[in-house]
Design a protein around this motif. Structure first.
Motif, PDB file in Angstrom:
ATOM      1  N   HIS A   7       0.813  -1.222   0.000  1.00  0.00           N
ATOM      2  CA  HIS A   7       0.000   0.000   0.000  1.00  0.00           C
ATOM      3  C   HIS A   7       0.837   1.259   0.000  1.00  0.00           C
ATOM      4  N   ASP A  11       5.876   3.834   5.284  1.00  0.00           N
ATOM      5  CA  ASP A  11       6.586   2.806   6.056  1.00  0.00           C
ATOM      6  C   ASP A  11       6.543   1.456   5.343  1.00  0.00           C
ATOM      7  N   HIS A  12       5.903   1.409   4.169  1.00  0.00           N
ATOM      8  CA  HIS A  12       5.819   0.159   3.407  1.00  0.00           C
ATOM      9  C   HIS A  12       6.552   0.220   2.083  1.00  0.00           C
ATOM     10  N   GLU A 137      -2.004  -4.032   5.643  1.00  0.00           N
ATOM     11  CA  GLU A 137      -2.194  -3.399   6.953  1.00  0.00           C
ATOM     12  C   GLU A 137      -3.680  -3.361   7.297  1.00  0.00           C
ATOM     13  N   HIS A 182       2.506  -5.348   9.821  1.00  0.00           N
ATOM     14  CA  HIS A 182       2.877  -4.970  11.183  1.00  0.00           C
ATOM     15  C   HIS A 182       2.431  -6.135  12.081  1.00  0.00           C
ATOM     16  N   ALA A 513       4.173   5.081  11.817  1.00  0.00           N
ATOM     17  CA  ALA A 513       3.809   3.678  11.622  1.00  0.00           C
ATOM     18  C   ALA A 513       2.344   3.601  11.268  1.00  0.00           C
ATOM     19  N   GLU A 514       2.031   3.969  10.061  1.00  0.00           N
ATOM     20  CA  GLU A 514       0.615   4.019   9.661  1.00  0.00           C
ATOM     21  C   GLU A 514       0.239   2.752   8.936  1.00  0.00           C
TER      22      GLU A 514
HETATM   23 ZN   LIG Z   1       2.288   0.655   8.132  1.00  0.00          ZN
END
Ligand SMILES: [Zn+2]
Length: 514
Positions: A7, A11-12, A137, A182, A513-514
């Motif tokens: 996505h 953070d990915h 996520e 995560h 960290a979404e």
């Molecule tokens: Zn994330």
């Protein structure tokens, strides 16, 4: 070999240069697979309100807090954010169908496109030969943010739930392991199904339960005190609020459907906090009785009540440090009580800023080159419009053709009524100025490496018409200061160094960290 990007949140993908060589992606030797709209959403979600989002991350992620038991201990589904430059490579394979199969190096994958869930652009992946389900996520070990405190468009809880439900019936009936991007994996089909169902139900119940109350008159100002998660879900570890909190998620749902107004005319044109609070403080008899009552409430553990009046004092009399210290004590106790790390961090960050102010000297990050290259010219022009000071533009009116031959794009930019417009695909033969510059050269202007003036002077950019318009446009633009005040009387002393060129693009809000 392949990299699958689940996505659009940074953070990915921001570490991709650590695992592949760009030339192997360009040559197609390594496939980089991402869902439809990836490049656009990777950049766009955090541009327009980027400075405010970056500032609000100080609150949600407790950026300034010391790492200790009384400060920053967690970011819920990520322990912290990696340092270093954000890297972004364009995918060479885009998943365009809702359900799409692909086999790479003998590994069969089934992609499930799940737009408008945890991110605007996201997909789950199932590995049927291994009976392994990667929930991106969309399913983590907690309830996520429908409304995220740093700021983002409110997410669609019902659509999110429906996508989990679809995954449950497409893959969940046989999956023996479920893992996410995560948190930890879930083993065994029974456990996989249990977690999927609990997550499906929590998001759907949030949507339905909130609207059930809304349709009976409960407003955005009350919903967080009224909406209750069913007991059975409260007892499920996977449905606890370590990340997103139920209260703000429920307010988010109301906001998504009805917006901020509660229907009460008293709240149609509310006074701003400084103005309102000054009146309250006067009516309450000044600082002394407020502090006395605030301390009494604090000692009884009635922190929210104490906050209600001490916040009025802080705004009504921002110079009263005693009141602000007591308010900080209340925030701190509230922070310690929270299950959600976002709420904990926000309360503790509030206490920190009330006690210490905002530290001076923080310099803003500049944009990584990959993000600038990926940012559409239209998006950059939109943001120039946001950075424009209306008052400085009030007597200006002009039009500019912007042509970028290397990517075959053209834009018509018009300033009228203190508003900077742009439209892709159009030029006006009567425009006051035409600028022709390759987008790869414009990249350098946006990165702050070279100025547009220099490019015009050395012939890299060609112009025809009234070049003085560029100076006029520049004179209307400001850069945003990351350290704006959130809590009263905390504004930092000293100027922040903002000696960026007027056309330089600010760093989008991409950490977290979404
Ligand atoms: Zn994330």
């Amino acid at each position: 070999m392949a990299v699958v990007i689940s996505h659009s949140h940074a953070d990915h993908w921001a570490g991709i240069r650590g695992v592949v060589d760009e030339k192997d992606v360009v040559s197609g030797k390594i496939k980089v697979i991402a869902p439809t709209g990836f490049m656009e959403h990777a950049v766009a979600e955090n541009i327009y309100a980027g400075n405010a989002m970056n500032r609000r991350m100080f609150m949600q992620y407790g950026v300034l807090l010391p790492a200790d038991p009384y400060g920053h201990v967690d970011q819920a589904i990520g322990k912290g954010v990696a340092a270093g430059t954000v890297g972004l490579l364009a995918p060479n394979v885009t998943i365009t169908e809702h359900i799409q199969e692909m086999t790479i190096d003998g590994v069969k994958m089934i992609f499930q496109d799940t737009p408008d869930t945890e991110a605007p652009c996201e997909m789950n992946t199932y590995f049927p030969d291994m009976k392994a389900f990667w929930a991106a996520e969309n399913i983590t070990a907690t309830i996520h943010n429908i409304y995220t405190l740093r700021g983002a468009m409110v997410r669609d809880a019902l659509n999110w739930s429906k996508n989990i439900n679809e995954a449950l019936y497409l893959f969940g009936q046989e999956a023996e392991v479920m893992f996410a991007s995560h948190s930890w994996p879930r083993w065994g089909n029974e456990r996989v199904q249990e977690v999927m169902k609990d997550q499906r139900d929590t998001y759907a119940h949030l949507n339905n339960g909130v609207l059930h109350l809304v349709n009976q008159g409960v407003t955005i100002n009350e919903i967080h005190n009224e909406y209750k998660v069913p007991k059975s879900l409260q007892n499920s570890w996977a449905a606890r609020s370590y990340h997103g909190d139920i209260g703000n998620n429920s307010r988010g749902v109301v906001n998504r459907y009805l917006g901020h107004w509660d229907g009460n005319p008293a709240n149609l044109i509310p006074l701003s906090p400084y103005e309102s609070s000054a009146l309250f403080v006067e009516m309450m008899g000044g600082a002394k009785p407020i502090i006395t009552k605030g301390r009494e409430l604090y000692n009884k553990g009635e922190y929210l009540h104490a906050i209600e009046i001490l916040n009025k004092l802080a705004y009504g009399n921002p110079g009263n440090q005693e009141g602000k210290e007591l308010l900080a004590d209340c925030y701190e106790q509230m922070g310690y009580q929270q299950e959600s790390t976002s709420l904990r961090n926000a309360f503790l960050a509030g206490a920190f800023e009330l006690r210490n102010g905002i530290p001076a000297g923080a310099s803003p990050k500049s944009s990584g080159p990959d993000l600038i290259k990926a940012m559409g010219t239209g998006l950059w022009l939109d943001f120039l419009g946001i950075r424009m000071v209306s008052e400085k533009a009030k007597d200006l009116e002009f039009s500019i053709n912007l042509i970028t031959p290397d990517n075959g794009e053209k834009y018509l930019i018009e300033l009228s009524n203190s508003t900077l417009n742009n439209i892709e695909g159009f030029n006006d033969e009567n425009a006051d100025l035409t600028i022709t510059i390759n987008r790869t050269d414009l990249d350098l202007v946006m990165m702050g490496v070279k100025t547009l003036d220099k490019m015009i002077a050395d012939g890299t950019a060609k112009t025809s018409g009234d070049v003085s318009i560029i100076e006029k446009l520049k004179s209307t633009l400001i850069h945003f200061d990351l350290r704006f005040e959130i809590l009263p009387g905390t504004v930092p002393v000293g100027e922040q160094q903002l000696n960026r060129n007027p056309f330089q693009q600010d760093m989008p809000a991409v950490i977290g960290a979404e």
